[in-house]
Each structure stands twice: as structure tokens, then as C-alpha cells.
Design a protein around this motif. Structure first.
Motif, mmCIF file in Angstrom:
data_model
loop_
_atom_site.group_PDB
_atom_site.id
_atom_site.type_symbol
_atom_site.label_atom_id
_atom_site.label_comp_id
_atom_site.label_asym_id
_atom_site.label_seq_id
_atom_site.Cartn_x
_atom_site.Cartn_y
_atom_site.Cartn_z
ATOM 1 N N MET A 110 -5.268 83.967 12.565
ATOM 2 C CA MET A 110 -5.066 82.684 11.878
ATOM 3 C C MET A 110 -3.790 82.028 12.604
ATOM 4 O O MET A 110 -3.182 82.656 13.365
ATOM 5 C CB MET A 110 -4.562 83.156 10.281
ATOM 6 N N THR A 111 -3.558 80.883 11.884
ATOM 7 C CA THR A 111 -2.275 79.856 12.667
ATOM 8 C C THR A 111 -1.250 79.491 11.443
ATOM 9 O O THR A 111 -1.504 79.333 10.459
ATOM 10 C CB THR A 111 -2.878 78.817 13.374
ATOM 11 N N ALA A 112 -0.041 79.296 11.995
ATOM 12 C CA ALA A 112 0.898 78.624 10.847
ATOM 13 C C ALA A 112 2.197 78.244 11.723
ATOM 14 O O ALA A 112 2.255 78.536 12.984
ATOM 15 C CB ALA A 112 1.458 79.654 9.859
ATOM 16 N N TYR A 113 2.560 76.922 11.237
ATOM 17 C CA TYR A 113 3.876 76.478 11.929
ATOM 18 C C TYR A 113 4.864 76.750 10.945
ATOM 19 O O TYR A 113 4.939 76.873 9.813
ATOM 20 C CB TYR A 113 3.726 74.881 11.952
ATOM 21 N N ALA A 116 -2.747 87.644 2.344
ATOM 22 C CA ALA A 116 -4.098 87.160 2.361
ATOM 23 C C ALA A 116 -4.802 87.450 3.809
ATOM 24 O O ALA A 116 -5.941 87.725 3.669
ATOM 25 C CB ALA A 116 -3.962 85.434 2.297
ATOM 26 N N ILE A 117 -3.997 87.365 4.763
ATOM 27 C CA ILE A 117 -4.376 87.676 6.257
ATOM 28 C C ILE A 117 -5.015 88.937 6.257
ATOM 29 O O ILE A 117 -6.045 89.248 6.915
ATOM 30 C CB ILE A 117 -3.300 87.292 7.179
ATOM 31 N N LEU A 118 -4.136 89.928 5.773
ATOM 32 C CA LEU A 118 -4.591 91.239 5.577
ATOM 33 C C LEU A 118 -5.967 91.664 5.136
ATOM 34 O O LEU A 118 -6.509 92.565 5.146
ATOM 35 C CB LEU A 118 -3.531 92.189 5.104
ATOM 36 N N GLN A 119 -6.337 90.569 4.319
ATOM 37 C CA GLN A 119 -7.551 90.889 3.287
ATOM 38 C C GLN A 119 -8.805 90.207 4.053
ATOM 39 O O GLN A 119 -9.748 90.292 3.597
ATOM 40 C CB GLN A 119 -7.496 90.301 2.078
ATOM 41 N N MET A 120 -8.540 89.522 5.303
ATOM 42 C CA MET A 120 -9.543 88.909 5.852
ATOM 43 C C MET A 120 -10.308 89.789 6.852
ATOM 44 O O MET A 120 -9.810 90.150 7.699
ATOM 45 C CB MET A 120 -8.854 87.381 6.542
ATOM 46 N N ASP A 121 -11.453 89.498 6.954
ATOM 47 C CA ASP A 121 -12.443 90.440 7.852
ATOM 48 C C ASP A 121 -12.170 89.753 9.157
ATOM 49 O O ASP A 121 -12.396 88.417 9.164
ATOM 50 C CB ASP A 121 -13.925 90.469 7.240
ATOM 51 N N GLY A 122 -12.445 90.370 10.153
ATOM 52 C CA GLY A 122 -12.446 89.807 11.590
ATOM 53 C C GLY A 122 -11.207 89.125 12.163
ATOM 54 O O GLY A 122 -10.986 88.677 13.182
ATOM 55 N N PHE A 152 3.840 82.626 19.308
ATOM 56 C CA PHE A 152 3.906 84.031 19.526
ATOM 57 C C PHE A 152 3.141 84.315 18.406
ATOM 58 O O PHE A 152 2.735 83.862 17.434
ATOM 59 C CB PHE A 152 5.279 84.402 19.472
ATOM 60 N N ASN A 153 2.272 85.505 18.605
ATOM 61 C CA ASN A 153 1.248 86.142 17.617
ATOM 62 C C ASN A 153 1.833 87.561 17.461
ATOM 63 O O ASN A 153 2.551 88.115 17.946
ATOM 64 C CB ASN A 153 0.132 86.322 18.674
ATOM 65 N N ILE A 154 1.374 87.850 16.210
ATOM 66 C CA ILE A 154 1.790 89.133 15.423
ATOM 67 C C ILE A 154 0.387 89.573 14.881
ATOM 68 O O ILE A 154 -0.406 88.915 14.359
ATOM 69 C CB ILE A 154 2.878 89.031 14.169
ATOM 70 N N GLN A 155 0.115 90.902 15.362
ATOM 71 C CA GLN A 155 -1.049 91.604 14.740
ATOM 72 C C GLN A 155 -0.738 92.018 13.609
ATOM 73 O O GLN A 155 0.191 92.320 12.797
ATOM 74 C CB GLN A 155 -1.423 92.853 15.989
ATOM 75 N N ASN A 156 -1.864 92.521 12.794
ATOM 76 C CA ASN A 156 -1.875 92.870 11.549
ATOM 77 C C ASN A 156 -1.031 94.176 11.342
ATOM 78 O O ASN A 156 -0.479 94.266 10.068
ATOM 79 C CB ASN A 156 -3.591 93.209 10.943
ATOM 80 N N ARG A 157 -0.979 95.071 11.967
ATOM 81 C CA ARG A 157 -0.429 96.266 11.926
ATOM 82 C C ARG A 157 1.094 95.936 11.678
ATOM 83 O O ARG A 157 1.893 96.348 10.859
ATOM 84 C CB ARG A 157 -0.410 97.221 13.147
ATOM 85 N N LYS A 175 1.677 94.406 8.368
ATOM 86 C CA LYS A 175 1.813 95.201 7.265
ATOM 87 C C LYS A 175 3.461 95.677 7.237
ATOM 88 O O LYS A 175 3.851 96.074 6.332
ATOM 89 C CB LYS A 175 1.025 96.372 7.552
ATOM 90 N N GLU A 176 4.013 96.133 8.559
ATOM 91 C CA GLU A 176 5.481 96.635 8.775
ATOM 92 C C GLU A 176 6.353 95.761 8.251
ATOM 93 O O GLU A 176 7.368 95.995 7.744
ATOM 94 C CB GLU A 176 5.539 97.327 10.122
ATOM 95 N N LEU A 177 6.239 94.472 8.326
ATOM 96 C CA LEU A 177 7.127 93.347 8.324
ATOM 97 C C LEU A 177 6.934 93.215 6.689
ATOM 98 O O LEU A 177 8.328 93.075 6.098
ATOM 99 C CB LEU A 177 6.694 92.093 8.890
ATOM 100 N N LEU A 178 5.896 93.388 5.973
ATOM 101 C CA LEU A 178 5.806 93.331 4.645
ATOM 102 C C LEU A 178 6.378 94.366 3.940
ATOM 103 O O LEU A 178 7.240 94.333 2.977
ATOM 104 C CB LEU A 178 4.445 92.992 4.187
#
Length: 311
Positions: free
Chosen positions: A69-72, A97-103, A117-122, A125-128
Motif C-alpha cells: 500500500m502507499t501513503a504520503y 487496515a493494512i494488516l487485514q489486507m490479503d496479499g 521508504f517501505n515498512i513490512q507488516n511485521r 505490528k511492532e510499531l502499533l
């Protein structure tokens, strides 16, 4: 608590581009953590080819084939790219919401900027989890031990005016933080009595060090104000940098010979006044004591404060 936590910083290299320096990682992670803490919103690009009445969010596929997903993070970052439709949402809600999205592998911030810069799902989760853990309440506590071992946003260094290291807690902090601290301090141009300056924490558990210079005691009345300024200006600087937990040593009570009882009283009153004036912010203050004499002085003052006898 850290913004972000030590574990997050230590694991960051596997979630960000390999060419990011450790300092940049700390800055990026801290910025994201602050956005989560303060409920900041991000601009989320939407697809132009969505069916009528539907909203599709833009994604981006990396060279490795992972879809993000993307965001500014700001209007300025958005304006660096080609115009597109965006919606505004709190980052915390978007992460959830991103953590609930498949794929979806994670999120790419500022995809049109020269340095996305990108952040992976794991990591999301840690940031949340870190953001929820770090929802601080205003509090002052007293702790006996080595300030260099504390896991908090910032520890305060009772420095000398050169900021180039010395004895006591100053020397202990420089030794624990490592040689990079001295190199950064060399760029700060010293610090006058009562003022405060900030550096990274380097090898410390704390993310930052706030350096302040206490007065050398000789009994003058104005030294009470200078000592109070050490605490006030350090707290102001912590808030300016979005920090929510800070640990103080007993400033000026060592080689600078400020009487322990009076110094502890000034510390407790100043921190209490600051918290009362910043009640909406959320700051955890730890007054640290390296020996029993200072610790007992603080405990006695805390009892008086609880009984309404401290003024």
C-alpha cells in the motif's frame, strides 16, 4: 519507553532499504512512531479507474514482486509527485487496515519522493504495539540505580559547559554511549548554565540524551533559578522532539556541590509545575538516584508532596 523501542531499532535493517544508515533509520522510525502517538493523518492515493461508487487504493509492486500500500506523510511529500486523488486517514487506522489486507506486504511512504521508504507488516505490528504501550500518563517516579541502563525516550546528562565529557554521571554516560557521542557533542558549541541540548543516545538503551549544565553551588539565590531551568528546559526540549519519557540525574549534587535536599526539592517542584502546565501532553519523569542519600531525600519530599506539605 522508547520512540521507537530498542527492539524495533535493532531489527530495522531487515525492514528498510539496505543503504539506510542507522541514524536515518532512527529518524524514520521515530517520525512514524510520533505520527502514531499523536493521531496524525496521512494522504492515501486512490485509483482513478475505480468502478463508479467504489473507492480503490493505489498499490505499488516492488522489484521483488511484493505488493505494498502507499501513503504520503505530508502535503509537501504529495506535491513532489504527479497529481492524483487522495483521501486523508489517521495513520494508526491505516496501519490496522493494512494488516487485514490479503496479499499486501506493507506500506511505502512518499512513493513519489526521491527517497521513499517501505515498512513490512511485521514492523507495522511492532510499531502499533509500541504506540499503544507508549500511551503515557503524566507521572513522576523516583528510582535508585544507574541512569545509563534505563530504557526511556531520553536520559538527561548533567554535563559541563563544554559538553565534551567529564566525571560522575557525565563520564558514565559518555562511556556507555560510546565515542560517537563525543563526536556529535563537538558540533554543538558547548552549553550555558541552565540551558539544554539534545543528541542521539547511540549505544544507550535510551534513544536520546539531553545535555544540561547545572550551576556550581556557592549559595547565590539565582542558582535556584538556574537549577530549575535545567529541568524546565530539558522537559521543553523533550516535548519539542515528541518524547514522552525522560530520566533525570540529581543535577549539580555531585562535584558541583549543590545541597542534596534543596536540589531534590527544586527538581520535584519544577517537574511537577511543568507537568501541570503540560497536562495534555503525557510525560513520564523518572528522578534517578545513584546513592541512598539522594534517594532518601527524594522519598521524603515525595511524602511531603502527597500530604500537601511541599511548596
Amino acid at each position: 519507553m522508547l520512540h521507537p523501542s530498542t527492539d524495533i531499532i535493532m531489527n530495522a535493517q531487515q525492514f528498510f532499504a539496505a543503504d539506510q544508515s542507522e541514524a536515518n533509520l532512527v529518524k524514520l522510525l521515530h517520525a512514524v512512531s510520533v505520527m502514531l502517538q499523536e493521531g496524525a493523518e496521512v494522504l492515501i492515493p486512490t485509483a482513478d479507474n475505480a468502478p463508479e461508487g467504489q473507492l480503490l487504493l493505489q498499490t505499488q509492486t516492488t522489484e521483488s514482486g511484493l505488493e505494498y500500500m502507499t501513503a504520503y506523510s505530508s502535503k509537501e511529500a504529495y506535491e513532489q509527485g504527479e497529481p492524483c486523488n487522495v483521501i486523508s486517514r489517521p495513520l494508526l487506522n491505516y496501519f490496522e487496515a493494512i494488516l487485514q489486507m490479503d496479499g499486501i506486504a506493507g506500506i511505502i511512504f512518499n512513493p513519489a519522493s526521491p527517497a521513499p521508504f517501505n515498512i513490512q507488516n511485521r514492523m507495522i505490528k511492532e510499531l502499533l504495539a509500541d504506540a499503544k504501550k507508549n500511551k503515557q500518563q503524566n507521572a513522576i517516579s523516583v528510582w535508585r540505580g544507574d541512569i545509563t541502563t534505563l530504557d526511556c525516550d531520553a536520559i538527561v546528562n548533567a554535563a559541563n559547559s563544554t559538553l565534551l565529557g567529564g566525571g560522575g554521571v557525565d563520564g558514565a554516560i559518555h562511556r556507555a554511549a560510546g565515542p560517537q557521542l563525543l563526536e556529535e557533542c563537538k558540533t554543538l558549541g558547548g552549553c550555558p548554565t541552565g540551558a539544554a541540548k539534545i543528541t542521539y543516545g547511540y549505544n544507550l538503551p535510551a534513544s536520546y540524551i539531553i545535555h544540561t549544565v547545572g550551576p556550581i553551588y556557592n549559595g547565590k539565590v539565582e542558582q535556584r533559578l538556574e537549577l530549575a531551568d535545567c529541568y524546565k528546559n530539558s522537559l521543553d526540549l523533550a516535548r519539542k522532539h515528541h518524547l514522552h519519557s525522560i530520566a533525570f540525574p540529581a543535577i549539580s549534587t555531585g562535584a558541583y556541590a549543590y545541597p542534596v535536599d534543596e536540589a531534590a526539592r527544586i527538581a520535584l517542584l519544577t517537574c511537577t509545575e511543568w507537568i501541570n502546565a503540560n497536562a495534555d501532553y503525557g510525560m513520564s519523569v523518572v528522578l534517578t538516584c545513584f546513592n541512598n542519600g539522594v534517594y532518601n531525600a527524594y522519598l521524603e519530599l515525595v511524602k511531603k508532596a502527597q500530604n500537601g506539605e511541599l511548596d
